[in-house]
Design an enzyme around this catalytic site. Sequence first.
Site, PDB file in Angstrom:
ATOM      1  N   HIS B 191       0.824  -1.209   0.000  1.00 18.97           N
ATOM      2  CA  HIS B 191       0.000   0.000   0.000  1.00 18.97           C
ATOM      3  C   HIS B 191       0.861   1.264   0.000  1.00 18.97           C
ATOM      4  O   HIS B 191       0.638   2.181  -0.777  1.00 18.97           O
ATOM      5  CB  HIS B 191      -0.888   0.043   1.252  1.00 18.97           C
ATOM      6  CG  HIS B 191      -2.051  -0.878   1.181  1.00 18.97           C
ATOM      7  ND1 HIS B 191      -3.091  -0.672   0.309  1.00 18.97           N
ATOM      8  CD2 HIS B 191      -2.344  -1.999   1.862  1.00 18.97           C
ATOM      9  CE1 HIS B 191      -3.962  -1.635   0.463  1.00 18.97           C
ATOM     10  NE2 HIS B 191      -3.540  -2.463   1.396  1.00 18.97           N
ATOM     11  N   ARG B 298       1.678   0.537 -26.572  1.00 23.45           N
ATOM     12  CA  ARG B 298       1.656  -0.915 -26.356  1.00 23.45           C
ATOM     13  C   ARG B 298       0.209  -1.317 -26.100  1.00 23.45           C
ATOM     14  O   ARG B 298      -0.300  -1.131 -25.010  1.00 23.45           O
ATOM     15  CB  ARG B 298       2.478  -1.274 -25.127  1.00 23.45           C
ATOM     16  CG  ARG B 298       3.897  -0.844 -25.196  1.00 23.45           C
ATOM     17  CD  ARG B 298       4.642  -1.475 -24.023  1.00 23.45           C
ATOM     18  NE  ARG B 298       6.001  -1.033 -24.023  1.00 23.45           N
ATOM     19  CZ  ARG B 298       6.453  -0.066 -23.234  1.00 23.45           C
ATOM     20  NH1 ARG B 298       5.657   0.513 -22.382  1.00 23.45           N
ATOM     21  NH2 ARG B 298       7.703   0.286 -23.300  1.00 23.45           N
ATOM     22  N   ARG B 333       1.298  -0.076 -31.917  1.00 23.93           N
ATOM     23  CA  ARG B 333       1.898  -1.388 -32.167  1.00 23.93           C
ATOM     24  C   ARG B 333       0.832  -2.449 -31.955  1.00 23.93           C
ATOM     25  O   ARG B 333       0.126  -2.425 -30.941  1.00 23.93           O
ATOM     26  CB  ARG B 333       3.069  -1.634 -31.211  1.00 23.93           C
ATOM     27  CG  ARG B 333       3.732  -2.981 -31.453  1.00 23.93           C
ATOM     28  CD  ARG B 333       4.914  -3.210 -30.552  1.00 23.93           C
ATOM     29  NE  ARG B 333       4.502  -3.404 -29.167  1.00 23.93           N
ATOM     30  CZ  ARG B 333       5.352  -3.542 -28.163  1.00 23.93           C
ATOM     31  NH1 ARG B 333       6.652  -3.480 -28.373  1.00 23.93           N
ATOM     32  NH2 ARG B 333       4.905  -3.717 -26.938  1.00 23.93           N
ATOM     33  N   GLU B 430      13.727  -5.876 -33.575  1.00 22.01           N
ATOM     34  CA  GLU B 430      14.053  -6.360 -32.231  1.00 22.01           C
ATOM     35  C   GLU B 430      14.606  -7.774 -32.264  1.00 22.01           C
ATOM     36  O   GLU B 430      14.971  -8.341 -31.250  1.00 22.01           O
ATOM     37  CB  GLU B 430      12.827  -6.280 -31.311  1.00 22.01           C
ATOM     38  CG  GLU B 430      11.593  -6.943 -31.872  1.00 22.01           C
ATOM     39  CD  GLU B 430      10.342  -6.670 -31.050  1.00 22.01           C
ATOM     40  OE1 GLU B 430      10.465  -6.210 -29.909  1.00 22.01           O
ATOM     41  OE2 GLU B 430       9.236  -6.930 -31.554  1.00 22.01           O
ATOM     42  N   ASN B 453      15.336  -3.329 -25.891  1.00 27.70           N
ATOM     43  CA  ASN B 453      15.299  -4.356 -24.839  1.00 27.70           C
ATOM     44  C   ASN B 453      15.304  -5.757 -25.415  1.00 27.70           C
ATOM     45  O   ASN B 453      16.098  -6.608 -25.013  1.00 27.70           O
ATOM     46  CB  ASN B 453      14.057  -4.195 -23.969  1.00 27.70           C
ATOM     47  CG  ASN B 453      14.033  -2.878 -23.251  1.00 27.70           C
ATOM     48  OD1 ASN B 453      14.697  -1.938 -23.675  1.00 27.70           O
ATOM     49  ND2 ASN B 453      13.294  -2.795 -22.173  1.00 27.70           N
ATOM     50  N   ASP B 454      14.408  -5.999 -26.379  1.00 26.26           N
ATOM     51  CA  ASP B 454      14.365  -7.327 -26.971  1.00 26.26           C
ATOM     52  C   ASP B 454      15.549  -7.561 -27.897  1.00 26.26           C
ATOM     53  O   ASP B 454      16.064  -8.677 -27.976  1.00 26.26           O
ATOM     54  CB  ASP B 454      13.043  -7.545 -27.714  1.00 26.26           C
ATOM     55  CG  ASP B 454      11.946  -8.009 -26.746  1.00 26.26           C
ATOM     56  OD1 ASP B 454      12.300  -8.442 -25.629  1.00 26.26           O
ATOM     57  OD2 ASP B 454      10.754  -7.944 -27.094  1.00 26.26           O
ATOM     58  N   ARG B 464      17.041 -11.055 -19.133  1.00 25.23           N
ATOM     59  CA  ARG B 464      17.514 -10.216 -18.033  1.00 25.23           C
ATOM     60  C   ARG B 464      16.667 -10.349 -16.777  1.00 25.23           C
ATOM     61  O   ARG B 464      16.994  -9.804 -15.743  1.00 25.23           O
ATOM     62  CB  ARG B 464      17.596  -8.769 -18.467  1.00 25.23           C
ATOM     63  CG  ARG B 464      16.285  -8.166 -18.817  1.00 25.23           C
ATOM     64  CD  ARG B 464      16.513  -6.722 -19.069  1.00 25.23           C
ATOM     65  NE  ARG B 464      15.250  -6.099 -19.343  1.00 25.23           N
ATOM     66  CZ  ARG B 464      15.050  -4.809 -19.292  1.00 25.23           C
ATOM     67  NH1 ARG B 464      16.045  -4.017 -18.981  1.00 25.23           N
ATOM     68  NH2 ARG B 464      13.889  -4.313 -19.560  1.00 25.23           N
ATOM     69  N   CYS B 501      12.878   2.813 -29.465  1.00 25.87           N
ATOM     70  CA  CYS B 501      11.851   2.879 -28.439  1.00 25.87           C
ATOM     71  C   CYS B 501      12.132   2.015 -27.219  1.00 25.87           C
ATOM     72  O   CYS B 501      11.279   1.807 -26.390  1.00 25.87           O
ATOM     73  CB  CYS B 501      10.488   2.541 -29.026  1.00 25.87           C
ATOM     74  SG  CYS B 501      10.362   0.846 -29.552  1.00 25.87           S
TER      75      CYS B 501
END
Lengths: 96, 572
Positions: B191, B298, B333, B430, B453-454, B464, B501
Amino acid sequence: MQIIREVTVNWVLGLHIRPATHIAKLLRKFSCQVRLVKDNESCDAKSVIQIITLFAPLGDRIKIVADGWDAVEATDALVRFFREYSDEEAIPKTTY
Amino acid sequence: METKKGIPVFGGIAIGEAFVLTSKAYRILKRFIPQEPAAIQTEKDRYRHAIQSAIDELAAIEQSTAHSKDISVIFQGHRLIIEDASIEHEVMDRIENSFYTAEYAVYNVMWWHRRKLKVLKNEYASRMLSDLEDIEHRLLRHLLGGQPEDIPSQQKPVILIARDLTPSQTALLPLDTVLGFAIDRGGRTSHTAIVARTRGIPAVVALGNCSTDVCSGDTVIVDGFEGSLIIQPDTATLSHYSEIQHQQTVRKTKIFRLRHLPTETVDGFSITLRANIEDHTEVKIAIDNGAAGIGLYRTEFIYVSHPDPREEVQFEIYRQAISDLQGHKLVIRTFDLGADKMGGEELNEQNPFLGCRSIRLCFEKMDVFRAQLRAILRASALGDIDVMFPMISSLEEVLQAKAILAEVKAELARENIPFNHNIKVGIMIEIPSAAIICDILAREVNFFSIGTNDLIQYTLAVDRINERVAHLYKPGHPAIFRLMQRVVEVARANHVKVCVCGEMSSEICYLIPMVGLGLREFSMSPAMIPEIKDVIRRFTRYHAAEVARRVLACQTHEAALEYLNEEVVALR
């Protein structure tokens, strides 16, 4: 009449107090008995405390077992809730 | 001076006086009542009276928190639990058959419920445990006639220290006077963590037993970056942190002023910064931060929150987003989901990241894919919308996705539904194969979007999220810069736009060489945009190109990073 259906817990924080509250409230309208079954445990789906102590985190599969004349409607409503309710405070998982 | 380490949940420095919130723990002893009907009746009445006043109190809190549905429903839950016949039954049973006092009966019943959760020892369980403790505490307080707990009511700003914040405490706190949180228990989804993040208050949780080590009135420092709490800091530490805090404030105001200045390098090379969003409600936040549109929407979140995401639902969401964007671009996307989220039936894949996911899954779930394309196309009539396909690894996939898009367009044309016939089509770069054959793919699309990232994950074969290999996830690896360089050069030759991105775009050290490679469009989390804009306005394109050249000559991630960190320091 007994109805059995299966759902998945889709909320990041699991089946915690907020969704549990909605479930118990939603089922008060129905007269049938509804139980949530996970592994070897089950609970009364109309009781918030029993739902949260069933302990179902994200991704858990839960069986809904409803017994009574309005079991179809109750399970339908519950399945819809599991599918549509989005727990707003939950943090969405990020992927790129 | 003493320093304690915990988990940081919101960055920032808070310096101030501690206010220790002690939740009075009731010590309930096992006491019995006389075994006679009158005594049993009195005890039952005491319990009924207590639950009634607890219910009234909760109903009042529900009312006063009605503005925030998320919070008020928690109290509604507490009320339903107290009203729950099964609890009442259990308590009454213990009074009647075991001759427990009402308070011991409550304690005993709740103990049994708590015990089930306690053995689980994880974050979800501890969250629910804190709800149960809150309820138990409230019942006992009403039974024993206690006053509601102290909450800092003074106007003076304080740093709040507690063992754990119960939902009722968080809802009733005067948050305007809270500078920071330091909490013994909890995790990233507790919380307190959520309140801290939404209110932007520096916070550290899981500090062990700070609430017993600090006294109200002590000077403390909450370091929400490092996740530490410093108790009674010495003069040197205090001035060190005051300095950091001061710089932070100066920086924030300065950066905020930059919001509407153009994003360009010192020598006038203009850069476009857009935002990555998951939910259309974030559009406004993005615009407030100075984003020139949305570079990556996304849409998975729509799918997850509306598992029957019909065309109409999506159209409405896209329409809302484009209207909030006030003429800026929106890149949508298509669903980038794993099978588990998209089908119901879970495919037991050994290698889900190399499995049937994303565009591959869309080709299998053609009705879902077509519904999304219809919604995107219909929204394209209302504003500047591009469509982008994820996880492309070959030319065939691009051709297939485009063929489906063409079919959907024809369908809409037949139905006389308006859409942008020239909607721009892009693909995510990617997967290493897509980067390598980008010259072949460039002829088929209008833009590339590099998902770092990918791309890193697939190029280096590192997951990761797996802690044992996470250290091998290296954005500065020469392979990544080389792939990026290739994509930029091919795109330039083919007049195809490129955007980055992934998370790399919001890391200053990688941003400079990426600009140097010739990249001009970046998309990142909305909150990062002001700071990145500030950085871009400090270097020249010529210098960035030099940095890129030197990074491309580095043989390891470590060498690249060491050099880049020097560059970042020089920039400040």
